[in-house]
Design an enzyme around this catalytic site. Structure first.
Site, PDB file in Angstrom:
ATOM      1  CB  ALA A  14      -0.939  -0.005   1.206  1.00 20.72           C
ATOM      2  NE  ARG A  24       3.274   4.471 -12.142  1.00 23.52           N
ATOM      3  CZ  ARG A  24       2.924   3.685 -11.137  1.00 23.52           C
ATOM      4  NH1 ARG A  24       1.918   4.064 -10.327  1.00 23.52           N
ATOM      5  NH2 ARG A  24       3.549   2.550 -10.918  1.00 23.52           N
ATOM      6  CB  CYS A  47       0.895 -13.736  -0.480  1.00 22.74           C
ATOM      7  SG  CYS A  47      -0.267 -12.512   0.165  1.00 22.74           S
ATOM      8  CG  ASP A 289      -2.230  -6.367   5.308  1.00 24.03           C
ATOM      9  OD1 ASP A 289      -3.008  -6.312   4.343  1.00 24.03           O
ATOM     10  OD2 ASP A 289      -1.268  -7.157   5.369  1.00 24.03           O
ATOM     11  NE  ARG A 448     -29.716 -26.895 -13.714  1.00 20.60           N
ATOM     12  CZ  ARG A 448     -29.765 -27.965 -14.504  1.00 20.60           C
ATOM     13  NH1 ARG A 448     -28.654 -28.422 -15.066  1.00 20.60           N
ATOM     14  NH2 ARG A 448     -30.905 -28.588 -14.744  1.00 20.60           N
TER      15      ARG A 448
END
Length: 460
Positions: A14, A24, A47, A289, A448
């Site tokens: 983050a 940018r 991860c 997080d 279904r």
């Protein structure tokens, strides 16, 4: 022209996504960017640590998306091994300490981004800090564990916790040639699933040679004469261990934010608006997080520690700080994992989640295959679906199986985000060919059957 000052606390997904996106949009003359990271590494995949430990990923640096040097080359003043210890909201400055030299300093900001991540849950139990007990939150943690595995003579590993990290680390230790025991305080492994689906994971782990002990709350870590871990104790038994891996979970790291009264939610994460701006503070943003996000299905905030969300948060924060515009509407709680060749996926609500928010629901569980039954390699897959009573709105899906089972959950995630009913789902035009799916995809078979259950209940 006045140069604005952006300060970022936290150098992973983050934080550095926010810094990179802001850069940018604005050059150094318009916006100076200073980022603090208390560790050695930036922009890496936490991860991926279990797969590095298990040998699927060859090198630590393969997990690093962008090094500190690369960030600095883009005009970001990135200070590694530097920890922010205090936020002065009124004075618009942060205090930091160089972890190597001990030198402290203050840095002013016009825009502050809090991306402090999460910390591993580490219960205050006897022996928890003993040599040979490892968490796996950072690359430094992963390296420390690998160093232990290279030195340790015994081959008995105990993994404490059976969530995502726990089962992934159990697989990693198995691949490293260890005898693996998983101690799980819950009814079944993978508490992010309903217990009936968690049972499938338990059975598969047993079949792989991983011993899983449920309802086993750890009470202490016993050490030997050398001070190293020797066993893990529960109320009922003692489990010999040469190495212990903690996979109990994480909680938002909001110590700095709480100290200055920034708002936190029921799960301990910072609260933000749609732009990821901290509620009540025009010049402070937070992401990753350390925040709570809106659950679009339950209508409540929750804490989800995933790199997917963290990177999106950073992009949105960077856009807003850099003069653009972006929002993060929320999540549906999609996650996938695996233990060896067993794939595990969920999205939306479990039964307990639906009850907690007062929803009435029906469930349906089906067994199918990931390919046409006659096609070589077709393997079983179990899909469980929850739908709201009367309306038929999809509430959640869980999938356990092999052969491409996990990513099928993405269909359900899209349906949840769109607010579809299970009857609407039955008409979805999904891809079909015998190597990839039966004529009726397992997700559609589950839809279904759920429609049938609703009709029998007189609600559809």
């Amino acid at each position: 022209m006045t140069t604005e000052r952006m300060v970022v606390i936290g150098g992973d997904a983050a934080g550095m996504s926010a810094a990179s996106q802001a850069r940018r949009l604005k050059g150094p003359d318009e916006l100076s960017i200073t980022a603090f990271e208390r560790g050695h590494f930036t922009s890496y995949s936490a991860c991926g640590i279990p797969y590095w430990v298990g040998g699927d990923v060859a090198e630590r640096d393969d997990l690093i998306a962008r090094t500190p040097e690369e960030h600095r080359a883009r005009g970001i003043d990135l200070r590694t091994r530097t920890e922010v210890t205090e936020i002065d909201v009124a004075g618009q400055r942060v205090r930091s300490v160089d972890r190597d030299s001990g030198e402290t300093s203050w840095t002013g900001f016009d825009k502050l981004v809090i991306a402090t991540g999460a910390r591993p849950v580490r219960p205050a139990l006897p022996g928890m800090d003993a040599a040979g007990v490892h968490g796996v939150q950072t690359l430094d943690d992963g390296q420390a564990l690998l160093d232990t595995l290279d030195r340790v003579e015994g081959r008995r590993a105990v993994v404490v916790g059976a969530g995502y990290i726990g089962v992934e680390m159990a697989e990693a230790m198995l691949k490293r040639g260890f005898e693996v025991t998983v101690l799980n305080r819950g009814e079944q492994p993978m508490a992010t699933l309903d217990p009936d689906m968690g049972r499938l994971v338990h059975d598969a782990m047993d079949g792989l040679g991983i011993t899983t002990v449920n309802r086993a709350a750890v009470t202490a870590i016993r050490t030997g004469p050398d001070g190293r871990v020797a066993a893990v104790e529960t109320a009922d038994a003692s489990y010999p261990a040469d190495v212990v891996v903690l996979g109990i979970g994480v909680e938002p790291e909001t110590t700095l934010a709480r100290a200055v009264g920034l708002p936190v939610g029921p799960h301990g994460g910072l609260l933000t608006d749609l732009s990821m701006r901290v509620v009540g503070h025009d010049n402070i943003w937070a992401g990753g997080d350390c925040v709570e996000v809106l659950d679009l299905v339950a209508g409540r905030t929750r804490h989800i520690a995933l790199g997917t969300h963290a990177n999106k948060h950073g992009q949105i924060i960077g856009s807003n700080v850099g003069g653009g515009y972006g929002t993060f509407p929320g999540v549906v709680g999609t996650a996938v994992s695996k233990v060896c060749d067993l794939e595990i996926a969920r999205t939306g609500l479990r039964e307990k989640d639906a009850r907690a928010v007062g929803l009435r629901f029906v469930t349906a569980t089906i067994e199918s295959t990931g390919r046409a039954g006659y096609y070589p390699g077709a393997r079983p897959m179990t899909v469980k679906m929850l739908a709201e009573y009367r309306t038929g709105r999809l509430l959640g899906v869980q999938i356990v199986g092999r052969d491409g089972a996990a990513k099928r959950v993405d269909v359900a995630a899209v349906a949840l985000t769109a607010g579809m009913t299970v009857e609407q789902m039955t008409a979805l035009d999904l891809g079909y060919a015998p190597p990839f799916s039966p004529v009726w995809d397992p997700v559609l078979v589950a839809a279904r059957k759920t429609v049938t259950v609703l009709r029998k209940a007189g609600t559809a």
